[in-house]
Motif scaffolding. Structure first.
Motif, PDB file in Angstrom:
ATOM      1  N   THR A   6       0.807  -1.218   0.000  1.00 34.73           N
ATOM      2  CA  THR A   6       0.000   0.000   0.000  1.00 34.73           C
ATOM      3  C   THR A   6       0.843   1.272   0.000  1.00 34.73           C
ATOM      4  O   THR A   6       0.342   2.343  -0.340  1.00 34.73           O
ATOM      5  N   GLU A   7       2.102   1.151   0.397  1.00 29.16           N
ATOM      6  CA  GLU A   7       2.998   2.312   0.418  1.00 29.16           C
ATOM      7  C   GLU A   7       3.969   2.317  -0.765  1.00 29.16           C
ATOM      8  O   GLU A   7       4.831   3.196  -0.858  1.00 29.16           O
ATOM      9  N   SER A   8       3.827   1.349  -1.663  1.00 26.25           N
ATOM     10  CA  SER A   8       4.724   1.279  -2.818  1.00 26.25           C
ATOM     11  C   SER A   8       4.505   2.465  -3.750  1.00 26.25           C
ATOM     12  O   SER A   8       3.383   2.979  -3.857  1.00 26.25           O
ATOM     13  N   PRO A   9       5.544   2.903  -4.444  1.00 25.94           N
ATOM     14  CA  PRO A   9       5.402   4.051  -5.346  1.00 25.94           C
ATOM     15  C   PRO A   9       4.374   3.802  -6.445  1.00 25.94           C
ATOM     16  O   PRO A   9       4.264   2.686  -6.966  1.00 25.94           O
ATOM     17  N   SER A  10       3.636   4.814  -6.781  1.00 24.21           N
ATOM     18  CA  SER A  10       2.697   4.737  -7.891  1.00 24.21           C
ATOM     19  C   SER A  10       3.440   4.364  -9.178  1.00 24.21           C
ATOM     20  O   SER A  10       4.600   4.745  -9.380  1.00 24.21           O
TER      21      SER A  10
END
Length: 271
Positions: A6-10
């Motif tokens: 959920t915190e991975s880069p777009s």
């Protein structure tokens, strides 16, 4: 847990350079992936719903515990149920970080409180006859995790809806639901795909539970509360369709006398 999808880069870059049409097209593509991920989690969702139906059928209650967007979405789902399905208030509940009376305030700092949720559950006299479901996109929210751990220690059935795999909150849940929606369109903005997934799952839980509890007949809300003109009119026409009463005013009088389509139908069938 090291894996925080959920915190991975777009996967998208330089969004400020894109046009309105480009932005909404890309967001729509991302949204379409949510239903696919939910489909993969249907067995888990089904097990959670069966547990909820079992508890509520036996006189127990459901408590959602959440913070942030997920917690607020659970409030919006629960407050609809007494009107839509005529279910008694207090059967479906939300323990929201900061309190439901502060729903419009983004009290994100309260998600780190490890005592509030369990204290509120104790005030509500939570027992092993109830079920507590934690809502957390990350699967690590301290407010939610601490409550589920306390529930586990006290023999209370738990569930969760999370968006990362192998999370501490899932580990503390009897019936975990993991819907991994992937990196957000805006990095870390879990009100987007994670929030969409949560809303869809809340719809599944509440609607399926209401059907299983007999609050729906055929495809109709026969227990809807007659709270305004529009809903009352809909209920009158529903009663006419299901009983064969041809006169609108007659049907309305019967409906208002008995308070719900279901009770009015039973009266008509008895007589």
């Amino acid at each position: 847990m090291d894996l925080r999808i959920t915190e991975s880069p777009s996967v998208y870059r330089h969004l400020e350079k894109k046009s309105v049409d480009e932005l909404i097209d890309l967001m729509n593509r991302e949204d379409q992936s949510v239903a696919v991920q939910i489909q993969q989690a249907l067995p888990q969702i089904g097990q959670l719903i069966k547990a909820i139906v079992g508890k509520v059928s036996a006189g127990g209650r459901l408590f959602y515990v959440g913070a942030g967007s997920g917690g607020r979405l659970s409030v919006l789902d629960v407050i609809e149920l007494p009107t839509t399905y005529g279910v008694a208030k207090g059967v479906f509940n939300v323990i929201l970080a900061g309190g439901i009376d502060r729903l419009a305030d983004a009290l994100e700092e309260r998600e780190d409180d490890t005592k509030e949720a369990w204290e509120k559950l104790q005030v509500a006299d939570v027992t092993s006859g109830d079920i507590v479901v934690g809502i957390s996109a990350s699967g690590t929210t301290p407010f939610v995790l601490a409550a589920l751990q306390q529930c586990k220690e006290h023999g209370i059935t738990t569930g969760c809806i999370v968006s990362n795999p192998d999370s501490p909150i899932a580990a503390a849940s009897t019936f975990p639901v993991e819907v991994v929606t992937g990196p957000e369109f805006i990095t870390g903005s879990t009100r987007m795909k994670c929030g969409t997934a949560q809303k869809m799952i809340f719809d599944m839980i509440s609607t399926t539970t209401m059907i299983q509890l007999g609050r729906v007949e055929d495809n109709s809300m026969v227990n809807v509360a007659l709270i305004n003109v529009k809903i009352t009119d809909r209920a009158v026409r529903m009663l006419m369709e299901k009983t064969g009463i041809a006169d609108y005013n007659e049907a309305k009088l019967i409906l208002l006398e008995h308070g719900s389509v279901k009770q009015a139908m039973e009266h008509v069938l008895r007589n």
